[in-house]
Design an enzyme around this catalytic site. Structure first.
Site, mmCIF file in Angstrom:
data_model
loop_
_atom_site.group_PDB
_atom_site.id
_atom_site.type_symbol
_atom_site.label_atom_id
_atom_site.label_comp_id
_atom_site.label_asym_id
_atom_site.label_seq_id
_atom_site.Cartn_x
_atom_site.Cartn_y
_atom_site.Cartn_z
ATOM 1 N N GLY A 90 0.828 -1.217 0.000
ATOM 2 C CA GLY A 90 0.000 0.000 0.000
ATOM 3 C C GLY A 90 0.858 1.261 0.000
ATOM 4 N N ASP A 131 0.039 -8.952 1.702
ATOM 5 C CA ASP A 131 -0.936 -8.021 1.133
ATOM 6 C C ASP A 131 -1.867 -8.792 0.192
ATOM 7 O OD1 ASP A 131 -0.535 -4.564 0.530
ATOM 8 O OD2 ASP A 131 -2.192 -5.762 -0.277
ATOM 9 N N SER A 178 -4.257 6.710 13.551
ATOM 10 C CA SER A 178 -4.562 7.950 12.841
ATOM 11 C C SER A 178 -4.967 9.052 13.807
ATOM 12 C CB SER A 178 -5.711 7.690 11.861
ATOM 13 O OG SER A 178 -6.231 8.896 11.370
ATOM 14 N N TYR A 196 -14.816 4.275 10.442
ATOM 15 C CA TYR A 196 -13.357 4.138 10.251
ATOM 16 C C TYR A 196 -12.635 4.603 11.522
ATOM 17 C CZ TYR A 196 -8.641 5.564 9.163
ATOM 18 O OH TYR A 196 -7.280 5.754 9.232
ATOM 19 N N LYS A 202 -10.259 2.508 14.476
ATOM 20 C CA LYS A 202 -8.906 2.861 14.930
ATOM 21 C C LYS A 202 -8.867 2.971 16.457
ATOM 22 C CE LYS A 202 -6.582 2.956 11.107
ATOM 23 N NZ LYS A 202 -5.612 1.885 10.831
ATOM 24 N N ASN A 221 -9.032 11.911 -0.540
ATOM 25 C CA ASN A 221 -8.070 12.815 0.092
ATOM 26 C C ASN A 221 -7.667 13.970 -0.829
ATOM 27 O OD1 ASN A 221 -6.715 9.930 1.647
ATOM 28 N ND2 ASN A 221 -7.868 11.517 2.679
HETATM 29 C C1 WQD Z 1 -7.784 17.324 4.002
HETATM 30 C C2 WQD Z 1 -8.432 18.682 3.846
HETATM 31 C C3 WQD Z 1 -10.794 18.667 3.398
HETATM 32 C C4 WQD Z 1 -10.577 16.857 -0.552
HETATM 33 C C5 WQD Z 1 -8.334 11.899 6.331
HETATM 34 C C6 WQD Z 1 -8.642 10.861 7.359
HETATM 35 C C7 WQD Z 1 -7.432 10.617 8.226
HETATM 36 C C8 WQD Z 1 -6.260 10.284 7.366
HETATM 37 C C9 WQD Z 1 -6.012 11.381 6.339
HETATM 38 C C10 WQD Z 1 -6.137 7.896 7.290
HETATM 39 C C11 WQD Z 1 -9.792 18.748 4.525
HETATM 40 C C12 WQD Z 1 -10.021 19.253 2.226
HETATM 41 C C13 WQD Z 1 -10.234 17.367 0.688
HETATM 42 C C14 WQD Z 1 -11.139 17.719 -1.539
HETATM 43 C C15 WQD Z 1 -10.947 19.555 -0.020
HETATM 44 N N1 WQD Z 1 -6.454 9.044 6.723
HETATM 45 N N2 WQD Z 1 -10.415 18.692 0.935
HETATM 46 N N3 WQD Z 1 -11.306 19.048 -1.231
HETATM 47 O O1 WQD Z 1 -9.987 14.478 6.123
HETATM 48 O O2 WQD Z 1 -7.868 15.586 7.029
HETATM 49 O O3 WQD Z 1 -8.049 13.098 6.969
HETATM 50 O O4 WQD Z 1 -7.217 11.496 5.576
HETATM 51 O O5 WQD Z 1 -5.558 7.634 8.278
HETATM 52 O O6 WQD Z 1 -7.730 9.532 9.086
HETATM 53 O O7 WQD Z 1 -9.671 11.351 8.165
HETATM 54 O O8 WQD Z 1 -7.795 14.357 4.848
HETATM 55 O O9 WQD Z 1 -7.173 14.761 2.518
HETATM 56 O O10 WQD Z 1 -9.572 14.086 3.020
HETATM 57 O O11 WQD Z 1 -8.775 16.353 3.629
HETATM 58 O O12 WQD Z 1 -11.106 20.754 0.236
HETATM 59 O O13 WQD Z 1 -11.490 17.314 -2.688
HETATM 60 O O14 WQD Z 1 -8.681 18.912 2.459
HETATM 61 O O15 WQD Z 1 -11.965 19.445 3.651
HETATM 62 O O16 WQD Z 1 -9.887 20.010 5.131
HETATM 63 P P1 WQD Z 1 -8.518 14.478 6.280
HETATM 64 P P2 WQD Z 1 -8.344 14.829 3.422
#
Ligand code: WQD
Length: 338
Positions: free
Chosen positions: A13, A34, A128, A153, A157, A203
């Site tokens: 991954g 994996d 996380s 999720y 964790k 993300n």
């Molecule tokens: C980051 C920021 C969105 C997409 C998550 C999981 C966390 C970890 C990391 C696993 C936020 C903004 C996002 C988009 C945007 N994963 N955004 N437009 O939510 O902080 O964390 O991923 O372990 O557990 O919760 O990460 O990358 O989704 O978002 O504006 O199309 O980007 O609002 O503020 P997040 P993210």
């Protein structure tokens, strides 16, 4: 064969593959487990290209107790196991809660049973910052309260962390480190491995690079009316190679620890970056314009969270070496080569 064996579930991954490379670099012999549900078999070949050594790997579902026991039996002398294998999309977990509990907790139970059965006493667990939920302060330490999960999720964790802590209390020689990641971004500087989201990325970083590449028409910024410096959410974006190196350090910390117990570490840069700051930095370092617009907030987002990572720096003798700009350059370099 090089040094001591380290089992790596989810080793094909995003974070797992980068950690396998760093284990090789540190002189260990990683063994990848994996089932490629959220990765690609060719990642194994890419790792071999980087390390010049073909990694040992087993295509096994960590929920399959028979297969896991059969495999671990062959590595009784392993130094430890790093457990990445889990489902990890917050949004998907809301749609498929049973799958998330069954896989994330079921796989961990299988792994813990196998470690106990064959006397392997060191576990590094991929956790996380999600466990902190809606924090009272933007910066969190390991003592910050674990809040009620806002997604299945996140709850898996929290539950997995508790299970590992109880397991460490129950077993005299078992030790574990729980690594709470903030926001991993970037890719290996070689451009050979990186983040491979399946389908439409949840993300921010992969959505940015896919928009820059023209795969996505435009990026939507989820809200600019938060109580932050520019109204957009703030996060702690850490280079995936720095994160990978922390796993090697966490294993060494366990190996060196006389008293086996369960230790928690925040893995972040200690700096907060807003969504707009990240976009502008991405455009500047890669000399391009990104097509984005401001849209409505995403349900479940917290306004700001970033790490106090002093404990990891101190105890693990670890510090981030890459900058945010390095990560943004490496992410784009990787996306262009996929
Ligand atoms: C980051 C920021 C969105 C997409 C998550 C999981 C966390 C970890 C990391 C696993 C936020 C903004 C996002 C988009 C945007 N994963 N955004 N437009 O939510 O902080 O964390 O991923 O372990 O557990 O919760 O990460 O990358 O989704 O978002 O504006 O199309 O980007 O609002 O503020 P997040 P993210």
């Amino acid at each position: 064969m090089q040094g001591e064996i380290v089992l790596v579930t989810g080793g094909a991954g995003y974070i797992g593959s980068h950690t396998v490379v760093e284990l090789f670099n540190a002189g260990y012999t990683p063994v990848i487990i994996d089932d490629f549900r959220n990765s690609q078999p060719w990642v194994i070949d890419r790792i071999a290209k980087i390390t010049k050594v073909a990694p040992i790997f087993h295509a096994i579902d960590c929920q399959d107790q028979t297969a896991v026991f059969e495999m671990v039996k062959n590595y009784k002398n392993a130094l430890g196991l790093i457990h990445f294998a889990a489902d990890k999309a917050v949004g998907e977990s809301v749609q498929k809660p049973v799958q998330y509990y069954q896989n994330n907790i079921g796989s961990l139970c299988t792994v813990l049973n196998a470690l106990k059965e064959f006397g392997i006493n060191n576990l590094v667990f991929s956790s996380s910052c999600t466990v902190y939920g809606e924090t009272d302060t933007p910066v969190v330490t390991e003592q910050s309260p674990v809040k009620k999960a806002t997604s299945p999720y996140g709850d898996t964790k929290i539950t997995c962390e508790k299970l590992i802590q109880f397991n460490a209390e129950a077993l005299q020689y078992f030790g574990a480190t729980l690594l709470r990641y903030f926001n991993p971004i970037g890719a290996h500087p070689s451009g050979l491995i990186g983040e491979l989201p399946q389908g439409v990325p949840n993300n921010l970083m992969p959505y940015i690079t896919q928009t820059a590449k023209g795969i996505r028409e435009k990026l939507t910024v989820f809200g600019d009316d938060y109580n932050t410096k520019d109204g957009t959410n703030i996060r702690d974006y850490i280079h995936v190679v720095d994160l990978a190196k922390a796993h090697v350090k966490a294993l060494q910390y366990l190996d060196d620890s006389a008293e086996k117990k369960c230790s928690i570490f925040n893995l972040g840069t200690g700096k907060g970056t807003s969504v707009l700051e990240l976009i502008i930095a991405f455009e500047n370092i890669n000399q391009l314009k990104l097509n984005y617009e401001i849209g409505p907030r995403r349900i479940g987002d917290v306004a700001q969270i970033y790490a106090n990572a002093e404990k990891a720096k101190e105890a693990l003798d670890w510090a981030c070496e890459f900058t945010l700009e390095d990560a943004l350059k490496h992410s784009w370099n990787w996306e262009k080569g996929i």
